[in-house]
Design an enzyme around this catalytic site. Structure first.
Site, PDB file in Angstrom:
ATOM      1  N   CYS A   1      54.214  39.594  39.639  1.00  0.00           N
ATOM      2  CA  CYS A   1      53.289  40.448  40.394  1.00  0.00           C
ATOM      3  C   CYS A   1      53.911  41.816  40.695  1.00  0.00           C
ATOM      4  CB  CYS A   1      52.900  39.748  41.703  1.00  0.00           C
ATOM      5  SG  CYS A   1      51.824  40.754  42.728  1.00  0.00           S
TER       6      CYS A   1
ATOM      7  N   GLU B   1      28.765  45.405  38.277  1.00  0.00           N
ATOM      8  CA  GLU B   1      29.239  44.886  39.567  1.00  0.00           C
ATOM      9  C   GLU B   1      28.310  43.797  40.115  1.00  0.00           C
ATOM     10  OE1 GLU B   1      32.043  45.438  41.303  1.00  0.00           O
ATOM     11  OE2 GLU B   1      32.687  46.533  39.533  1.00  0.00           O
TER      12      GLU B   1
ATOM     13  N   CYS C   1      55.094  41.874  49.339  1.00  0.00           N
ATOM     14  CA  CYS C   1      54.143  40.845  49.763  1.00  0.00           C
ATOM     15  C   CYS C   1      54.740  39.925  50.831  1.00  0.00           C
ATOM     16  CB  CYS C   1      53.704  40.032  48.556  1.00  0.00           C
ATOM     17  SG  CYS C   1      52.540  38.733  48.982  1.00  0.00           S
TER      18      CYS C   1
ATOM     19  N   CYS D   1      53.695  34.898  41.375  1.00  0.00           N
ATOM     20  CA  CYS D   1      54.309  35.970  42.166  1.00  0.00           C
ATOM     21  C   CYS D   1      55.443  36.669  41.430  1.00  0.00           C
ATOM     22  CB  CYS D   1      54.805  35.402  43.494  1.00  0.00           C
ATOM     23  SG  CYS D   1      53.461  34.680  44.452  1.00  0.00           S
TER      24      CYS D   1
ATOM     25  N   CYS E   1      47.226  36.757  41.135  1.00  0.00           N
ATOM     26  CA  CYS E   1      47.092  36.268  42.516  1.00  0.00           C
ATOM     27  C   CYS E   1      45.934  35.263  42.586  1.00  0.00           C
ATOM     28  CB  CYS E   1      46.874  37.427  43.481  1.00  0.00           C
ATOM     29  SG  CYS E   1      47.206  36.961  45.191  1.00  0.00           S
TER      30      CYS E   1
END
Ligand code: SF4
Length: 373
Positions: free
Chosen positions: A218, A49, A224, A215, A208
């Site tokens: 997605c 991370e 959305c 889209c 995204c």
């Protein structure tokens, strides 16, 4: 604000649908072969991370295994010297991450018996672990029901919710955190939390995208709001834009006949903190004033092609002025013209062979310059 299809996340149904849709998509289409996945070892997850912050996966894939080979656990990392850590980090950039990584390992060993705390709240108290990173570790390793909210996820969620708040404002950012947490069901299982967290990351890193989001592919497209309103590009809203200041740095390159180079540590704070570099000056005049009386010819023996290097807030132009410094055997191998020996005594620099220099923590442009020398 309502979506034109009348089915926005304001409805309880849509709220409830977001999580399972994302989890199912991640399991079918998300990333699954990365070396830091499929582990619940907080050390490995934490390391990945931190490395992934502002860094492409392709770069981290080179550094992560090397780092783990040298520091297989938090104890070995805590016991290392700062130079060893910086050397392995060299080239990844954002070096404060490496210094905090080291401090964090030492805190885990000294204050937590070598075990990472098991909650996002406690993790966020450790050096270099922000709220989103703490949530990622807690979700991946302990199944805690907390949402992440890094830069990519902010983009996904502000679009999903058509969140109009300006994220330059702490109040609006806090409001978005609350919305992010609302999307996590209270009864989510640990495996689902890992898939959900990875799904948020994967969606932000793939479909995204910042420009031209895909889209139609997605998994949360029916939910959305920004997509329904035909304006994903308007999110996230952030008024404070990054301004990069142009700056010239003048580097004093001193070389001995045996090829040794004079390198000096940067101060502990600021750009390239703690890394080894050629001494840096704000101008040619400042460099010449500093070395006046060192017995160097007034003009450099070589003046190399300037190098441009972009940092988060600076656009640097690096100028390299090189002098060859004769050895002075009578006063010892390492002490040379007047001013240099006092710098050496003050710990402001030392001679290094090329392999010694390359084994140090070096800023990326210095390393690249040395390698092509
Ligand atoms: Fe992003 Fe488009 Fe998916 Fe909305 S529908 S979350 S804008 S990719």
């Amino acid at each position: 604000m309502r979506a034109r299809n009348g089915f926005g996340l304001s409805s309880p149904q849509a709220l409830a649908e977001f999580f399972p849709r994302l989890v199912a998509w991640q399991r079918a289409h998300g990333r699954s072969g990365l070396p830091w996945q499929h582990t619940q070892d907080p050390y490995r997850v934490w390391l990945s991370e931190i490395m992934l912050q502002q860094t492409q996966v392709a770069s981290v894939l080179q550094y992560y295994p090397r780092f783990l080979e040298r520091f297989p656990n938090v104890q070995t990392l805590a016991a290392a010297t700062p130079d060893e850590v910086l050397a392995l980090w060299s080239g990844l950039g954002y070096y404060s991450r490496a210094r905090n990584l080291h401090r964090c390992a030492q805190a885990v060993v000294a204050e937590h018996g070598g075990q990472f705390p098991a909650s996002a709240e406690a993790l966020a108290t450790l050096p270099g672990i922000g709220r989103s990173t703490a949530a990622a570790i807690a979700a991946f390793c302990f199944g805690e029901r907390v949402s992440i909210l890094d830069g990519n996820v902010k983009r996904v969620l502000t679009r999903l919710l058509a969140f109009e708040g300006d994220l330059a404002s702490a109040t609006q950012e806090k409001a978005l955190w609350q919305q992010a947490q609302r999307l996590v069901p209270a009864d989510a299982s640990a495996p689902d939390m890992a898939a959900y967290t990875q799904g948020l990351m994967d969606l932000g890193a793939s479909l995204c995208a910042r420009s031209q989001p895909q889209c139609l592919l997605c998994p949360v497209q029916p939910l959305c709001l920004a997509q329904a309103q035909g304006r994903p590009d308007e999110f996230p809203v952030k008024t404070r834009r990054l301004v990069r200041r142009a700056e010239s740095w003048w580097l004093l390159v001193l070389v001995r006949p045996d090829g040794r180079l004079w390198l000096a540590p940067r101060p502990e704070r600021g750009i390239w903190a703690g890394l080894q570099t050629f001494p840096v000056f704000a101008s040619r005049e400042e460099l010449q004033q500093h070395t006046a009386g060192w017995g160097l010819p007034p003009e450099p023996e070589r003046e190399h092609e300037p190098v441009r290097h972009a940092l988060t807030h600076r656009e640097l132009t690096l100028h390299w002025l090189e002098w060859c410094v004769p050895e002075a055997p009578a006063s010892g191998a390492d002490s040379l013209p007047a001013g240099l020996s006092s710098e050496l005594r003050a710990g402001k620099g030392r001679w290094m062979t090329m392999p010694e220099a390359l084994a140090c923590g070096l800023p990326a442009p210095i390393r690249a310059w040395l390698l092509q020398r």
